[in-house]
Design a protein around this motif. Sequence first.
Motif, PDB file in Angstrom:
ATOM      1  N   ALA A   1      44.913  39.144  44.905  1.00  0.00           N
ATOM      2  CA  ALA A   1      45.369  40.588  44.642  1.00  0.00           C
ATOM      3  C   ALA A   1      45.624  40.882  43.009  1.00  0.00           C
ATOM      4  O   ALA A   1      46.406  40.359  42.324  1.00  0.00           O
ATOM      5  CB  ALA A   1      45.605  41.316  45.623  1.00  0.00           C
ATOM      6  N   GLY A   2      45.075  42.432  42.884  1.00  0.00           N
ATOM      7  CA  GLY A   2      46.295  42.834  41.956  1.00  0.00           C
ATOM      8  C   GLY A   2      45.639  44.191  41.540  1.00  0.00           C
ATOM      9  O   GLY A   2      45.365  45.023  42.291  1.00  0.00           O
ATOM     10  N   ARG A   3      46.623  44.762  40.149  1.00  0.00           N
ATOM     11  CA  ARG A   3      46.099  46.534  39.693  1.00  0.00           C
ATOM     12  C   ARG A   3      45.269  46.195  39.087  1.00  0.00           C
ATOM     13  O   ARG A   3      46.362  45.787  38.032  1.00  0.00           O
ATOM     14  CB  ARG A   3      47.435  47.281  40.219  1.00  0.00           C
ATOM     15  CG  ARG A   3      48.238  47.092  41.202  1.00  0.00           C
ATOM     16  CD  ARG A   3      48.977  47.909  41.737  1.00  0.00           C
ATOM     17  NE  ARG A   3      48.886  48.996  41.949  1.00  0.00           N
ATOM     18  CZ  ARG A   3      49.413  49.722  42.079  1.00  0.00           C
ATOM     19  NH1 ARG A   3      51.332  49.828  42.216  1.00  0.00           N
ATOM     20  NH2 ARG A   3      49.272  51.408  42.194  1.00  0.00           N
ATOM     21  N   PRO A   4      45.014  47.743  38.553  1.00  0.00           N
ATOM     22  CA  PRO A   4      44.168  48.012  37.263  1.00  0.00           C
ATOM     23  C   PRO A   4      45.509  47.639  35.821  1.00  0.00           C
ATOM     24  O   PRO A   4      46.967  48.655  35.944  1.00  0.00           O
ATOM     25  CB  PRO A   4      42.929  49.203  36.747  1.00  0.00           C
ATOM     26  CG  PRO A   4      43.367  50.033  38.530  1.00  0.00           C
ATOM     27  CD  PRO A   4      44.453  48.868  39.705  1.00  0.00           C
TER      28      PRO A   4
ATOM     29  N   SER B   1      50.483  48.117  46.436  1.00  0.00           N
ATOM     30  CA  SER B   1      49.044  48.391  46.358  1.00  0.00           C
ATOM     31  C   SER B   1      47.995  47.471  46.298  1.00  0.00           C
ATOM     32  O   SER B   1      47.669  47.843  45.029  1.00  0.00           O
ATOM     33  CB  SER B   1      48.512  50.107  46.520  1.00  0.00           C
ATOM     34  OG  SER B   1      47.295  49.687  47.873  1.00  0.00           O
ATOM     35  N   PRO B   2      47.500  46.573  46.523  1.00  0.00           N
ATOM     36  CA  PRO B   2      46.496  45.965  45.745  1.00  0.00           C
ATOM     37  C   PRO B   2      44.726  47.189  45.805  1.00  0.00           C
ATOM     38  O   PRO B   2      44.270  46.553  46.253  1.00  0.00           O
ATOM     39  CB  PRO B   2      45.961  44.465  46.794  1.00  0.00           C
ATOM     40  CG  PRO B   2      46.021  45.101  48.062  1.00  0.00           C
ATOM     41  CD  PRO B   2      47.954  46.165  48.004  1.00  0.00           C
ATOM     42  N   ASP B   3      45.315  46.877  44.438  1.00  0.00           N
ATOM     43  CA  ASP B   3      43.691  47.993  44.048  1.00  0.00           C
ATOM     44  C   ASP B   3      42.583  47.496  44.035  1.00  0.00           C
ATOM     45  O   ASP B   3      41.153  47.838  43.764  1.00  0.00           O
ATOM     46  CB  ASP B   3      43.928  49.103  42.756  1.00  0.00           C
ATOM     47  CG  ASP B   3      44.125  49.752  43.451  1.00  0.00           C
ATOM     48  OD1 ASP B   3      45.382  50.413  42.816  1.00  0.00           O
ATOM     49  OD2 ASP B   3      44.784  50.402  44.436  1.00  0.00           O
ATOM     50  N   CYS B   4      42.657  45.693  43.892  1.00  0.00           N
ATOM     51  CA  CYS B   4      41.868  45.239  43.100  1.00  0.00           C
ATOM     52  C   CYS B   4      42.117  43.772  43.738  1.00  0.00           C
ATOM     53  O   CYS B   4      43.471  43.420  44.025  1.00  0.00           O
ATOM     54  CB  CYS B   4      42.170  44.646  41.233  1.00  0.00           C
ATOM     55  SG  CYS B   4      41.652  46.105  40.422  1.00  0.00           S
ATOM     56  N   MET B   5      40.533  43.766  44.252  1.00  0.00           N
ATOM     57  CA  MET B   5      40.939  42.556  45.036  1.00  0.00           C
ATOM     58  C   MET B   5      39.074  41.259  44.637  1.00  0.00           C
ATOM     59  O   MET B   5      38.935  41.540  45.411  1.00  0.00           O
ATOM     60  CB  MET B   5      40.828  42.454  46.836  1.00  0.00           C
ATOM     61  CG  MET B   5      42.440  42.849  47.111  1.00  0.00           C
ATOM     62  SD  MET B   5      42.364  43.491  48.848  1.00  0.00           S
ATOM     63  CE  MET B   5      42.716  41.768  49.285  1.00  0.00           C
ATOM     64  N   GLY B   6      39.480  40.412  44.555  1.00  0.00           N
ATOM     65  CA  GLY B   6      38.294  39.183  43.951  1.00  0.00           C
ATOM     66  C   GLY B   6      38.586  37.864  44.777  1.00  0.00           C
ATOM     67  O   GLY B   6      40.138  37.694  45.819  1.00  0.00           O
ATOM     68  N   TRP B   7      37.954  36.637  44.079  1.00  0.00           N
ATOM     69  CA  TRP B   7      37.677  35.593  44.722  1.00  0.00           C
ATOM     70  C   TRP B   7      37.428  34.420  43.811  1.00  0.00           C
ATOM     71  O   TRP B   7      36.890  35.078  42.634  1.00  0.00           O
ATOM     72  CB  TRP B   7      36.319  35.228  45.999  1.00  0.00           C
ATOM     73  CG  TRP B   7      36.639  36.535  47.032  1.00  0.00           C
ATOM     74  CD1 TRP B   7      36.171  37.856  47.623  1.00  0.00           C
ATOM     75  CD2 TRP B   7      37.333  35.776  48.428  1.00  0.00           C
ATOM     76  NE1 TRP B   7      36.572  38.064  48.636  1.00  0.00           N
ATOM     77  CE2 TRP B   7      37.411  36.810  49.173  1.00  0.00           C
ATOM     78  CE3 TRP B   7      37.999  34.233  48.588  1.00  0.00           C
ATOM     79  CZ2 TRP B   7      38.233  36.130  50.816  1.00  0.00           C
ATOM     80  CZ3 TRP B   7      38.827  34.322  49.517  1.00  0.00           C
ATOM     81  CH2 TRP B   7      38.564  35.038  50.668  1.00  0.00           C
ATOM     82  N   TYR B   8      38.003  33.245  43.533  1.00  0.00           N
ATOM     83  CA  TYR B   8      38.150  32.093  43.081  1.00  0.00           C
ATOM     84  C   TYR B   8      38.534  30.984  43.564  1.00  0.00           C
ATOM     85  O   TYR B   8      38.146  31.359  44.917  1.00  0.00           O
ATOM     86  CB  TYR B   8      39.538  32.425  42.190  1.00  0.00           C
ATOM     87  CG  TYR B   8      39.600  33.405  40.918  1.00  0.00           C
ATOM     88  CD1 TYR B   8      39.974  34.214  41.439  1.00  0.00           C
ATOM     89  CD2 TYR B   8      39.565  32.209  39.645  1.00  0.00           C
ATOM     90  CE1 TYR B   8      39.566  35.097  40.109  1.00  0.00           C
ATOM     91  CE2 TYR B   8      39.675  33.692  37.991  1.00  0.00           C
ATOM     92  CZ  TYR B   8      39.770  34.739  38.371  1.00  0.00           C
ATOM     93  OH  TYR B   8      39.733  35.756  37.834  1.00  0.00           O
TER      94      TYR B   8
END
Length: 123
Positions: A100-103, A33-40
């Motif tokens: 996306a990633g996780r802590p 479950s992707p708790d972190c989502m961002g943009w590059y």
Amino acid sequence: QVQLVESGGGSVQSGGSLRLSCVAVGYTTDSYSPDCMGWYRVTPGKGREGVAVPQGDGTTKYADSVKGRFTISEDKAKKSVYLEMNNLKPEDTTTYYCTAGRPYGGRCAYTIWGQGTQVTVSS
């Protein structure tokens, strides 16, 4: 298998706006479950640059060149992240990637990448 599906790229004139969207699909409650989502973004000659990247501590790091123009938002219920891009400049032209990633250790560790969406800004 979790995948990130991006949309919203395109061509605009300088000063215009675009909204990028990214949704995480393909996982169950028992899987990632992707708790972190961002943009590059990746620009030839400049490499990879974090455009709007949540750090996992409640803060988001924006690239200096986009501060005041780009805003990241998310909808956790929809497992989606968005990038509102205003006052676009020709130098914003490149391919944008959702990640996306996780802590991990108190910070976000990004391990999954989308296919990229092209943004082209003409002068």
